[in-house]
Design a protein around this motif. Structure first.
Motif, PDB file in Angstrom:
ATOM      1  N   GLU A 145       6.152  -4.179  54.495  1.00  0.00           N
ATOM      2  CA  GLU A 145       6.271  -4.103  55.953  1.00  0.00           C
ATOM      3  C   GLU A 145       5.495  -5.230  56.633  1.00  0.00           C
ATOM      4  N   ASP A 146       4.428  -5.724  55.980  1.00  0.00           N
ATOM      5  CA  ASP A 146       3.622  -6.810  56.545  1.00  0.00           C
ATOM      6  C   ASP A 146       4.151  -8.188  56.147  1.00  0.00           C
ATOM      7  N   THR A 147       5.146  -8.222  55.292  1.00  0.00           N
ATOM      8  CA  THR A 147       5.701  -9.485  54.809  1.00  0.00           C
ATOM      9  C   THR A 147       6.589 -10.106  55.882  1.00  0.00           C
ATOM     10  N   PRO A 148       6.414 -11.406  56.151  1.00  0.00           N
ATOM     11  CA  PRO A 148       7.295 -12.050  57.138  1.00  0.00           C
ATOM     12  C   PRO A 148       8.762 -11.945  56.709  1.00  0.00           C
ATOM     13  N   GLN A 149       9.604 -11.508  57.623  1.00  0.00           N
ATOM     14  CA  GLN A 149      11.036 -11.403  57.341  1.00  0.00           C
ATOM     15  C   GLN A 149      11.724 -12.483  58.166  1.00  0.00           C
TER      16      GLN A 149
ATOM     17  N   LEU B 116      10.099 -12.466  52.830  1.00  0.00           N
ATOM     18  CA  LEU B 116      11.267 -11.705  52.395  1.00  0.00           C
ATOM     19  C   LEU B 116      12.498 -12.489  52.815  1.00  0.00           C
ATOM     20  N   ILE B 117      13.348 -12.809  51.855  1.00  0.00           N
ATOM     21  CA  ILE B 117      14.541 -13.612  52.107  1.00  0.00           C
ATOM     22  C   ILE B 117      15.774 -12.787  51.752  1.00  0.00           C
ATOM     23  N   GLY B 118      16.793 -12.850  52.569  1.00  0.00           N
ATOM     24  CA  GLY B 118      18.058 -12.173  52.275  1.00  0.00           C
ATOM     25  C   GLY B 118      18.077 -10.703  52.628  1.00  0.00           C
ATOM     26  N   GLU B 119      17.115 -10.245  53.425  1.00  0.00           N
ATOM     27  CA  GLU B 119      17.039  -8.806  53.750  1.00  0.00           C
ATOM     28  C   GLU B 119      18.137  -8.369  54.702  1.00  0.00           C
ATOM     29  N   ALA B 120      18.740  -9.321  55.441  1.00  0.00           N
ATOM     30  CA  ALA B 120      19.782  -8.956  56.403  1.00  0.00           C
ATOM     31  C   ALA B 120      21.114  -9.623  56.038  1.00  0.00           C
ATOM     32  N   GLY B 121      21.291  -9.924  54.764  1.00  0.00           N
ATOM     33  CA  GLY B 121      22.512 -10.587  54.316  1.00  0.00           C
ATOM     34  C   GLY B 121      22.211 -11.985  53.797  1.00  0.00           C
ATOM     35  N   PRO B 122      23.245 -12.762  53.507  1.00  0.00           N
ATOM     36  CA  PRO B 122      23.042 -14.097  52.935  1.00  0.00           C
ATOM     37  C   PRO B 122      22.222 -15.001  53.860  1.00  0.00           C
ATOM     38  N   GLU B 123      21.298 -15.758  53.259  1.00  0.00           N
ATOM     39  CA  GLU B 123      20.466 -16.702  54.004  1.00  0.00           C
ATOM     40  C   GLU B 123      20.354 -17.979  53.193  1.00  0.00           C
ATOM     41  N   ALA B 124      19.991 -19.068  53.856  1.00  0.00           N
ATOM     42  CA  ALA B 124      19.775 -20.345  53.182  1.00  0.00           C
ATOM     43  C   ALA B 124      18.325 -20.751  53.363  1.00  0.00           C
ATOM     44  N   VAL B 125      17.719 -21.286  52.312  1.00  0.00           N
ATOM     45  CA  VAL B 125      16.380 -21.844  52.383  1.00  0.00           C
ATOM     46  C   VAL B 125      16.534 -23.308  52.011  1.00  0.00           C
TER      47      VAL B 125
END
Length: 153
Positions: free
Chosen positions: A67-71, A85-94
């Motif tokens: 919960e404290d991790t940057p989303q 946290l990456i990809g928590e709301a669907g596909p993402e690009a880094v």
């Protein structure tokens, strides 16, 4: 089904991370140089010193609160090493913003070649086939003449 307490979740995470790191260590040892096997890696991971190092790392990982991790679902710019946290709301690009060798290549549209350019290429190819030892620069004049002739007729 009853909810797990925070302490219970941390215990599960700690056990998970301990096994994950133990097996990752064994895989790393077996992938290295020499005839070391996966079983040898597990034996090393089970030594007292390795066990304590793995336990410290597993405790650190289990203490992280998601919960404290940057989303970053809404985006953002990261300027230093960040646990996120990456990809928590669907596909993402880094995508790195510096170091061109790491950035994705820029796609450039190719210019459309003219009919003359295409014909010149064909003529030059045919001349080079007939006269393989002649330099291209010498064949260019002939290729241009042949192209003009082909374009007229």
């Amino acid at each position: 089904m009853a909810k797990k307490s925070k302490a219970g979740k941390k215990t599960l995470f700690r056990a998970f991370y301990t096994q994950l790191m133990r097996h990752a260590f064994a895989l790393g040892v077996s992938a290295g140089p020499g005839p070391t096997t996966y079983a040898d890696g597990l034996r090393i991971a089970d030594s007292p010193l390795a066990k304590s190092a793995i336990a410290l790392a597993a405790n650190e990982a289990a203490e992280r609160n998601i919960e404290d991790t940057p989303q970053l679902a809404m985006g953002g710019i990261v300027t230093q090493p960040t646990y996120a946290l990456i990809g928590e709301a669907g596909p993402e690009a880094v995508i790195p913003l510096t170091s061109p060798f790491m950035a994705p290549p820029i796609v450039r549209n190719k210019r459309k070649r003219s009919k003359y350019s295409k014909e010149l290429g064909r003529q030059l190819k045919m001349l080079k086939k007939k006269h393989p030892r002649t330099a291209i620069t010498k064949l260019m004049k002939r290729a241009h003449s042949a192209t003009r002739k082909a374009m007229r007729g």
